[in-house]
Design a protein around this motif. Structure first.
Motif, mmCIF file in Angstrom:
data_model
loop_
_atom_site.group_PDB
_atom_site.id
_atom_site.type_symbol
_atom_site.label_atom_id
_atom_site.label_comp_id
_atom_site.label_asym_id
_atom_site.label_seq_id
_atom_site.Cartn_x
_atom_site.Cartn_y
_atom_site.Cartn_z
ATOM 1 N N GLU A 194 -4.558 -2.315 -5.621
ATOM 2 C CA GLU A 194 -3.569 -1.261 -5.382
ATOM 3 C C GLU A 194 -3.147 -0.582 -6.683
ATOM 4 O OE1 GLU A 194 -2.597 0.064 -2.550
ATOM 5 O OE2 GLU A 194 -3.889 -1.320 -1.465
ATOM 6 N N ILE A 195 -3.008 -1.331 -7.770
ATOM 7 C CA ILE A 195 -2.626 -0.735 -9.058
ATOM 8 C C ILE A 195 -3.706 0.223 -9.543
ATOM 9 C CG2 ILE A 195 -2.257 -1.242 -11.510
ATOM 10 C CD1 ILE A 195 -0.774 -3.788 -10.592
ATOM 11 N N TYR A 227 -3.710 3.296 -7.357
ATOM 12 C CA TYR A 227 -2.570 4.165 -7.687
ATOM 13 C C TYR A 227 -2.855 4.953 -8.966
ATOM 14 C CZ TYR A 227 2.194 5.610 -8.755
ATOM 15 O OH TYR A 227 3.296 6.339 -9.056
ATOM 16 N N ARG A 261 0.553 14.427 -3.695
ATOM 17 C CA ARG A 261 -0.412 15.220 -4.462
ATOM 18 C C ARG A 261 -0.722 16.533 -3.741
ATOM 19 N NH1 ARG A 261 -1.850 15.343 -9.543
ATOM 20 N NH2 ARG A 261 -1.914 13.102 -9.541
ATOM 21 N N TRP A 320 -5.763 5.720 -10.130
ATOM 22 C CA TRP A 320 -6.823 6.682 -9.799
ATOM 23 C C TRP A 320 -6.225 7.948 -9.186
ATOM 24 C CZ3 TRP A 320 -11.933 7.147 -10.677
ATOM 25 C CH2 TRP A 320 -12.625 8.081 -9.921
ATOM 26 N N TYR A 321 -5.302 7.766 -8.227
ATOM 27 C CA TYR A 321 -4.668 8.926 -7.602
ATOM 28 C C TYR A 321 -3.860 9.727 -8.605
ATOM 29 C CZ TYR A 321 -5.863 7.845 -2.777
ATOM 30 O OH TYR A 321 -6.543 7.648 -1.612
ATOM 31 N N ARG A 322 -3.185 9.052 -9.517
ATOM 32 C CA ARG A 322 -2.373 9.754 -10.514
ATOM 33 C C ARG A 322 -3.222 10.559 -11.477
ATOM 34 N NH1 ARG A 322 2.759 10.645 -10.126
ATOM 35 N NH2 ARG A 322 3.153 10.213 -12.285
ATOM 36 N N HIS A 364 0.808 -1.223 0.000
ATOM 37 C CA HIS A 364 0.000 0.000 0.000
ATOM 38 C C HIS A 364 0.849 1.285 0.000
ATOM 39 C CE1 HIS A 364 -3.467 2.512 0.786
ATOM 40 N NE2 HIS A 364 -2.889 3.003 1.850
ATOM 41 N N ARG A 406 3.049 2.735 -1.959
ATOM 42 C CA ARG A 406 3.129 3.566 -3.165
ATOM 43 C C ARG A 406 1.890 4.437 -3.323
ATOM 44 N NH1 ARG A 406 4.506 0.882 -8.731
ATOM 45 N NH2 ARG A 406 6.541 0.923 -7.772
ATOM 46 N N ARG A 407 0.716 3.836 -3.135
ATOM 47 C CA ARG A 407 -0.527 4.596 -3.294
ATOM 48 C C ARG A 407 -0.682 5.631 -2.194
ATOM 49 N NH1 ARG A 407 -6.372 3.274 -2.386
ATOM 50 N NH2 ARG A 407 -5.699 1.317 -1.482
ATOM 51 N N SER A 434 1.659 8.511 -2.889
ATOM 52 C CA SER A 434 1.145 9.310 -4.000
ATOM 53 C C SER A 434 0.094 10.304 -3.520
ATOM 54 C CB SER A 434 0.553 8.388 -5.065
ATOM 55 O OG SER A 434 -0.036 9.123 -6.093
#
Length: 66
Positions: free
Chosen positions: A55-56, A59, A17, A61-63, A7, A9-10, A13
């Motif tokens: 998780e991918i 991630y 942000r 989505w956040y990007r 978790h 990395r997400r 991120s």
């Protein structure tokens, strides 16, 4: 920022942000050697793939949106 290995990395991120750069420490690390059994279908494998895909997608989505 302390969270699980998968978790981190997400979570990082999301912090970046908003302009925050926390120190990170991941937990629940697993040191496993790879054997032929890892390539056979199993319920635990399906669960791990589901967690990885979650998780991918999170991630990405956040990007894109956050």
């Amino acid at each position: 920022l302390i969270t699980s290995e998968i978790h981190i990395r997400r979570a990082l991120s999301a912090f970046k942000r908003y302009g925050l750069t926390p120190d990170t420490y991941s937990v629940n690390k697993k040191d496993e050697s790879v054997s032929w059994e890892f390539f056979l279908p199993s319920l635990s494998g399906a669960s791990q793939v589901k967690g990885c895909l979650y998780e991918i997608v999170g991630y990405m989505w956040y990007r894109i949106y956050v």
